[in-house]
Structures are given as structure tokens and as C-alpha cells.
Design an enzyme around this catalytic site. Sequence first.
Site, PDB file in Angstrom:
ATOM      1  N   ASP A  77      -8.231  -3.245 -12.058  1.00 31.72           N
ATOM      2  CA  ASP A  77      -7.494  -4.510 -12.004  1.00 31.72           C
ATOM      3  C   ASP A  77      -6.068  -4.247 -11.476  1.00 31.72           C
ATOM      4  O   ASP A  77      -5.608  -3.098 -11.497  1.00 31.72           O
ATOM      5  CB  ASP A  77      -7.469  -5.088 -13.437  1.00 31.72           C
ATOM      6  CG  ASP A  77      -7.186  -6.574 -13.482  1.00 31.72           C
ATOM      7  OD1 ASP A  77      -7.244  -7.229 -12.430  1.00 31.72           O
ATOM      8  OD2 ASP A  77      -6.925  -7.099 -14.594  1.00 31.72           O
ATOM      9  N   HIS A 113      -7.927 -15.434 -11.961  1.00 26.45           N
ATOM     10  CA  HIS A 113      -7.164 -14.629 -12.929  1.00 26.45           C
ATOM     11  C   HIS A 113      -6.672 -15.533 -14.039  1.00 26.45           C
ATOM     12  O   HIS A 113      -6.594 -16.743 -13.879  1.00 26.45           O
ATOM     13  CB  HIS A 113      -5.991 -13.949 -12.218  1.00 26.45           C
ATOM     14  CG  HIS A 113      -6.421 -12.761 -11.406  1.00 26.45           C
ATOM     15  ND1 HIS A 113      -6.064 -11.482 -11.720  1.00 26.45           N
ATOM     16  CD2 HIS A 113      -7.224 -12.686 -10.313  1.00 26.45           C
ATOM     17  CE1 HIS A 113      -6.614 -10.655 -10.846  1.00 26.45           C
ATOM     18  NE2 HIS A 113      -7.321 -11.365  -9.978  1.00 26.45           N
TER      19      HIS A 113
HETATM   20 ZN   LIG Z   1      -4.832 -10.886 -13.107  1.00 27.35          ZN
END
Ligand SMILES: [Zn+2]
Length: 279
Positions: free
Chosen positions: A77, A203
Amino acid sequence: MKDMLAKAMAGKYAIGAFNILDYNSTKAVVKAAEEISAPVIIQTSAKTVIFWGSEPLISWVRELAGPSKVPIALHLDHCKDLNLIKECIDSGWTSVMIDASAKPFEENLALSRQVVNMARPKDVTVEAELGAIVGVEDDIHVKHQDAHLADPEQAIQFCLQVEPDCFAPAIGTAHGVYKGEPEIAYDRLEEIASKTGIPIALHGGTGLANEVFRQCIALGCAKVNISTQLKHTFIDEFVAYYNANSTEYNPLKVMGAQFDKLKEGIIEKIRLFGGAGKA
Ligand SMILES: [Zn+2]
């Protein structure tokens, strides 16, 4: 990850990407996916990789995901550090995210392209970000006033030149805990997804309403990141177990309780995203 996302996009569902913390939470992600026969993404923050080291992490994932019958990707990530990205690619991560979104457009584009060039020969998927996703993530702090959404024209240019496998444009979601109702720029999401044809990563998934998820997935989000939820479950379940059994001091039982609660929450999210039975 690329194949998983292509199938998800075509089938109008999304793959849950869950940020793991340790062996126990990694196992919870794998067992949750297996229980409902879903493809899943194990996601590691850059901090988690630095904390444990890439070798222990990859060995846990290989041990748990290797023999599994469901498709499992391992994704790095938000990462700004090209050396760490390279380390993960070399160690066996199947997907990486370059987050150069804090840099000026041209620089973001060049850095993201560099990562694509690094990853593609090894068949590793790349996610890139444009715009500023508000909130707190690792060392990237974006103040609300500085936050800017991804501009659709720029997004299209960016995707044409970078050719990421997955794209994270800022569309109004935030990392961490929502303090009010988030305003999602559905129009931008729709325009970016339809004009680029690239699977979109959502996200800041923790705390969004079910309807928001459904709408975003319908418009082209094929990957949904869930991190904060797991952090909270991890800590809350530890505290709850201790409060209920304060004289026991049996760490294995605490970890067992954490595992059960993490798995339960992960299953719920995968079902919501439409991933159950898609393995
Ligand atoms: Zn993120």
C-alpha cells in the site's frame, strides 16, 4: 492482482484489500476469503513492511496463501520509497502502489512510470495515485484545506502515460475515521473510470455507508481498501477480552478472540463488495 481486478470490473463487484498487521491478521484475511470462496488482497503498509521486514511477511503469506484455493494477491500500500518498492517486488509481492501524489504532476507521472517499468517485467501489478486523499496514512498527512480531488483531464493524461494496472484518484474519500459525511465526487469517478477503463481503487473504505460502496463499485471501483477497521478491531478486541477476563493472562485466547473478530469483519466487507463466491 491485475487479473482479479479485470474480472471484478467486468462482474461489477470489488475485491477487498485488507491491511494486515501480523501473522494472525494475515491468517484472518486468508481464512475469511476461503470461507466464502472469494478472491482477496492482502495489503501491507510501508510501515508494516519496515516493522517486520519483507522476509518474515512473505514467508507468512506464502505459508497461508500458497496452498489456498482462492486467488490471493499481496499488495504494498502507499509507498513513496522506490527502494522499498524494489525490495517488495524482488521478495515476491505481486502488486505495489507508488504514491507520488504529493509531488507536482510531472514528477508524479515520471516516478509512477518508473515503477511500472520496474514492475512489469516481473509481472507485478502497479497502483498509482493522483490528487490528495485526505486523512492520515503512514507518514503522508494531507490537511483538509490542501486536499484536492483528481482532475479528470489530468487523470486521463496520467493514465495514458503511466499505464497503471490500478488507479487511485482522489474522489473525496479519506483515510482514518470520518468526522462527518464524506462528499464523494461520483461525477469525477464515473468520468475517470469510463474514460481510462482502468480499475479504480477506493481508498478510505472504513466507515463509508453501504450505499456509498455500492455506488462507487457500480461506477468502476474494483478494489476497496480497508485498513482502519482492522486496526480498531485489533486493539478493541484485545481490550474487550482483557476487560472480560482480567485475571486470565492467556495471550493465545486473546489472539484467538482477535482472529475471530477480524475474520468476521472481513467476511462482512467481502460480501458487501460482492466478492463472495467469485473465487
Ligand atoms: Zn489509501
